[in-house]
Design an enzyme around this catalytic site. Structure first.
Site, mmCIF file in Angstrom:
data_model
loop_
_atom_site.group_PDB
_atom_site.id
_atom_site.type_symbol
_atom_site.label_atom_id
_atom_site.label_comp_id
_atom_site.label_asym_id
_atom_site.label_seq_id
_atom_site.Cartn_x
_atom_site.Cartn_y
_atom_site.Cartn_z
ATOM 1 N N ASP A 197 26.459 41.941 33.696
ATOM 2 C CA ASP A 197 26.224 40.669 34.382
ATOM 3 C C ASP A 197 26.132 39.651 33.262
ATOM 4 O O ASP A 197 25.142 39.614 32.524
ATOM 5 C CB ASP A 197 24.903 40.720 35.172
ATOM 6 N N HIS A 198 27.193 38.848 33.123
ATOM 7 C CA HIS A 198 27.275 38.015 31.913
ATOM 8 C C HIS A 198 26.107 37.026 31.815
ATOM 9 O O HIS A 198 25.816 36.525 30.736
ATOM 10 C CB HIS A 198 28.623 37.297 31.828
ATOM 11 N N HIS B 186 23.367 37.375 39.583
ATOM 12 C CA HIS B 186 22.807 36.373 38.670
ATOM 13 C C HIS B 186 21.419 35.868 39.104
ATOM 14 O O HIS B 186 20.493 35.827 38.300
ATOM 15 C CB HIS B 186 23.740 35.168 38.557
HETATM 16 N N1 LIG Z 1 37.678 36.134 35.892
HETATM 17 C C1 LIG Z 1 36.372 35.946 35.806
HETATM 18 O O1 LIG Z 1 35.873 34.916 35.339
HETATM 19 C C2 LIG Z 1 35.423 37.013 36.291
HETATM 20 C C3 LIG Z 1 34.044 36.760 36.279
HETATM 21 C C4 LIG Z 1 33.166 37.762 36.672
HETATM 22 C C5 LIG Z 1 33.649 38.988 37.081
HETATM 23 N N2 LIG Z 1 34.998 39.202 37.104
HETATM 24 C C6 LIG Z 1 35.461 40.518 37.512
HETATM 25 O O2 LIG Z 1 36.222 41.061 36.444
HETATM 26 C C7 LIG Z 1 37.305 41.818 36.939
HETATM 27 C C8 LIG Z 1 38.601 41.278 36.358
HETATM 28 O O3 LIG Z 1 38.718 39.916 36.714
HETATM 29 P P1 LIG Z 1 40.078 39.101 36.506
HETATM 30 O O4 LIG Z 1 39.795 37.730 36.975
HETATM 31 O O5 LIG Z 1 40.620 39.319 35.147
HETATM 32 O O6 LIG Z 1 40.996 39.812 37.558
HETATM 33 P P2 LIG Z 1 42.561 39.678 37.787
HETATM 34 O O7 LIG Z 1 43.159 38.748 36.793
HETATM 35 O O8 LIG Z 1 42.760 39.408 39.236
HETATM 36 O O9 LIG Z 1 43.007 41.174 37.575
HETATM 37 C C9 LIG Z 1 43.000 41.848 36.338
HETATM 38 C C10 LIG Z 1 44.237 42.708 36.247
HETATM 39 O O10 LIG Z 1 44.153 43.746 37.201
HETATM 40 C C11 LIG Z 1 45.456 44.042 37.688
HETATM 41 N N3 LIG Z 1 45.502 43.897 39.149
HETATM 42 C C12 LIG Z 1 45.247 42.786 39.859
HETATM 43 N N4 LIG Z 1 45.371 43.047 41.191
HETATM 44 C C13 LIG Z 1 45.707 44.349 41.292
HETATM 45 C C14 LIG Z 1 45.968 45.208 42.384
HETATM 46 N N5 LIG Z 1 45.906 44.773 43.642
HETATM 47 N N6 LIG Z 1 46.249 46.492 42.123
HETATM 48 C C15 LIG Z 1 46.305 46.936 40.861
HETATM 49 N N7 LIG Z 1 46.084 46.151 39.787
HETATM 50 C C16 LIG Z 1 45.793 44.888 39.988
HETATM 51 C C17 LIG Z 1 46.404 43.025 37.107
HETATM 52 O O11 LIG Z 1 47.066 43.638 36.029
HETATM 53 P P3 LIG Z 1 48.453 44.404 36.206
HETATM 54 O O12 LIG Z 1 49.132 43.880 37.440
HETATM 55 O O13 LIG Z 1 49.185 44.093 34.951
HETATM 56 O O14 LIG Z 1 48.023 45.815 36.340
HETATM 57 C C18 LIG Z 1 45.512 41.957 36.563
HETATM 58 O O15 LIG Z 1 46.019 41.339 35.430
HETATM 59 C C19 LIG Z 1 37.225 41.725 38.454
HETATM 60 O O16 LIG Z 1 36.551 42.837 38.932
HETATM 61 C C20 LIG Z 1 36.392 40.487 38.697
HETATM 62 O O17 LIG Z 1 35.666 40.586 39.904
HETATM 63 C C21 LIG Z 1 35.887 38.245 36.712
#
Ligand SMILES: NC(=O)c1ccc[n+]([C@@H]2O[C@H](COP(=O)([O-])OP(=O)(O)OC[C@H]3O[C@@H](n4cnc5c(N)ncnc54)[C@H](OP(=O)(O)O)[C@@H]3O)[C@@H](O)[C@H]2O)c1
Length: 518
Positions: free
Chosen positions: A205-206, A268
């Site tokens: 949890d950042h 948070h």
């Molecule tokens: N972004 C933020 O600020 C943030 C903050 C807090 C928590 N999080 C959590 O951190 C995690 C990653 O976040 P993110 O924003 O980086 O997510 P994202 O960009 O939506 O997804 C990360 C990677 O996962 C793969 N992916 C996406 N949808 C998919 C699907 N339906 N099936 C299989 N692979 C899929 C994609 O890579 P490929 O297609 O290349 O495999 C994508 O580049 C999530 O669980 C999110 O809830 C994110």
């Protein structure tokens, strides 16, 4: 002539006056490999890679480390390295960035395909030899949460969860959300525990990596003057606010399944609540701290229903204006159902039923499209018991307020009464400020950097433990179920750019209080 109060804000700025820094033992992370699943995604590029680079610049990454990105998108090592370089922007020097990028590689594969893990084994075998990691692996799951169980199971089946090498460690980091209900959180825990021991699991949890959040522990337990008054004899109420001025942006797909309670409170806000309300831990050991945090959530009284009179407010933003810009309502946002009843705002009145806090309300609120982006905690003390400043009555004299500014303008302020200069007997509320940047001359570092380092040195203090999570869901589940049944009934709309629905104000007015926003 009768005395009068003046509520002007006199300001006195404080500076750091320590003679020297007192540092706790700083462990050096051993050589290891960092494997990021979902490496083509937003989080990896915006937060994870820049944080790892920042650690390297602070000499807190081991000399021998590698980062292997893994995702479905086809990319070569050099394509990924170009992306890494891009994510570092202009940080440090070009030579330092190039040096860091040389440690990065990429593997493309489907997350559920065993061939991916066969490829991973071969790749890690080579890298572990070059970087002499002794099999120490940090697996970071930065994928959609629906993939966590699949990836954990595949890692287990492919033998990545254990090592015979006594110097090895294997740790898995998972991003929030940790489930969407008690049942799904426990299912996720069960799946993780089929493969990993709790000691190997780091639920990130950042917020807990933020300096201002960690400082709550220092503030409370490295100073003698606050703890004696930190209870229901002296504290009238506590308010915790996490406000965003942004709307749902491009995250409608996720947010339509989540809403404010799951997105902000379960993690948070409940973390901030736990740190502010916990008993002094026996030590700074991870489980000593986490034991006390768990007890706070275990002591929460359940609301009788899910209406504002029960201490539960659910809101959704309608069209309005933020920073003079006209913005659409939530239901008009791309990807949002036109009849969506998802809450973009929630407020809770919480009661912690233990000896320290009995009778002290904790008001928590979080919303999108508020007038400002701010996270803060206000500890409001009781009025003086009696007034010697007649005819002013005790409750006409402003109470002391301790204000923790978590973000932005990170700092702490204490409001107190002072005599206004002049022949008349007037008093004013003044504020003593501590500002991180002003006092220490540096901006607080990125939260993810601290958390990465903790994983590498095996410190779980700032990560959520399974029982804390279960307590949080146990509390939220009945509210979420009630809202799901009520659908639109009880959903209060508020104009974008306001501090939330009128019902949230009613919640405090009923208690003779109001939200503090300035
Ligand atoms: N972004 C933020 O600020 C943030 C903050 C807090 C928590 N999080 C959590 O951190 C995690 C990653 O976040 P993110 O924003 O980086 O997510 P994202 O960009 O939506 O997804 C990360 C990677 O996962 C793969 N992916 C996406 N949808 C998919 C699907 N339906 N099936 C299989 N692979 C899929 C994609 O890579 P490929 O297609 O290349 O495999 C994508 O580049 C999530 O669980 C999110 O809830 C994110």
């Amino acid at each position: 002539m009768p005395p009068e109060t003046m509520l002007s804000q006199g300001v006195s700025v404080s500076k750091v006056i320590t003679k020297e820094e007192l540092c706790l033992f700083e462990q050096v992370a051993p050589a290891c490999g960092i494997i990021i699943f979902g490496a083509s995604g937003d989080l990896t590029h915006r937060k994870l890679l820049p944080s790892l680079f920042a650690l390297a610049q602070e000499n807190l990454l081991p000399k021998q480390f590698y980062i292997l990105g893994l995702a479905r998108s086809p990319m070569s090592d050099s394509d990924f390295q170009a992306k890494v370089l891009d994510s570092l922007g202009q940080a440090a020097t070009a030579a330092a960035r190039q040096d860091f990028v040389r440690h990065c590689g990429y593997l493309a594969g489907e997350y559920q395909d065993s061939k991916t893990y066969e490829g991973l084994r071969q790749r890690l075998g080579g890298l572990d030899g070059i970087y002499e990691t002794s099999g120490r692996h940090l697996f970071y799951l930065s994928t959609p949460p629906s993939l966590y169980e699949t990836i954990a199971a595949q890692l287990g089946q492919s033998g990545f969860a254990d090592s015979r090498n006594p110097e090895a460690w294997i740790r898995i980091v998972i991003e929030k959300p940790f489930g969407s209900s008690l049942a799904t959180a426990e299912q996720l825990n069960l799946s993780l525990h089929r493969v990993f021991r709790e000691k190997q699991i780091y639920r990130i949890d950042h917020y807990l990596g933020k300096e201002t959040v960690q400082n709550i522990l220092m503030f409370r337990f490295a100073n003698a003057i606050y703890e004696p008054v930190w209870n229901n004899h002296y504290i009238d109420q506590v308010q915790i606010t996490a406000a965003e001025s942004a709307g749902v942006e491009h995250r409608a797909g996720y947010y339509e399944q989540a809403g404010a309670l799951r997105d902000m409170f379960q993690n948070h806000l409940f973390q901030l609540l736990s740190l502010i309300a916990m008993e002094p831990p026996a030590s700074l050991a991870a489980d000593a701290v986490r034991d006390e945090k768990s007890k706070v959530l275990a002591s929460l009284s359940f609301p009788k229903g899910c209406d504002w009179q029960d201490g539960v407010v659910r809101g959704q933003y309608a069209a309005g204006a933020v920073d003079d810009e006209v913005v659409p309502g939530y239901r008009q946002e791309p990807g949002v159902k036109p009849i969506s009843t998802i809450e973009t705002y929630a407020a809770l009145k919480l009661e912690i039923d233990n000896w320290r806090w009995h009778g002290v309300p904790f008001y928590l609120r979080s919303g999108k499209r508020m007038p400002a982006r701010t996270t803060d905690i206000r500890v409001v003390f009781k009025h003086v018991p009696t007034s010697i400043f007649q005819p002013l009555l005790a409750d006409q004299i402003s109470p002391n307020i301790l204000h923790f500014r978590i973000q932005p303008d990170e700092g702490i302020a204490l409001r107190f009464e002072a005599k206004h200069p002049g022949p008349k007997l007037c008093m004013s509320s003044v504020t003593m400020h501590f500002d991180y940047e002003d006092a220490f001359g540096i901006r607080p570092p990125e939260a993810y950097a601290r958390l990465f380092h903790d994983v590498m040195v095996g410190d779980q203090t700032l990560f959520s433990r399974q029982d804390w999570l279960s307590h949080s869901w146990r509390f939220l589940d009945p509210i979420l179920e009630c809202w799901a049944k009520e659908k639109e009934a009880g959903l209060a709309f508020y104009p974008a750019g306001s501090w939330g629905p009128a019902e949230a104000d009613d919640l405090l007015q009923k208690d003779g209080r109001q939200w503090l926003t300035t």
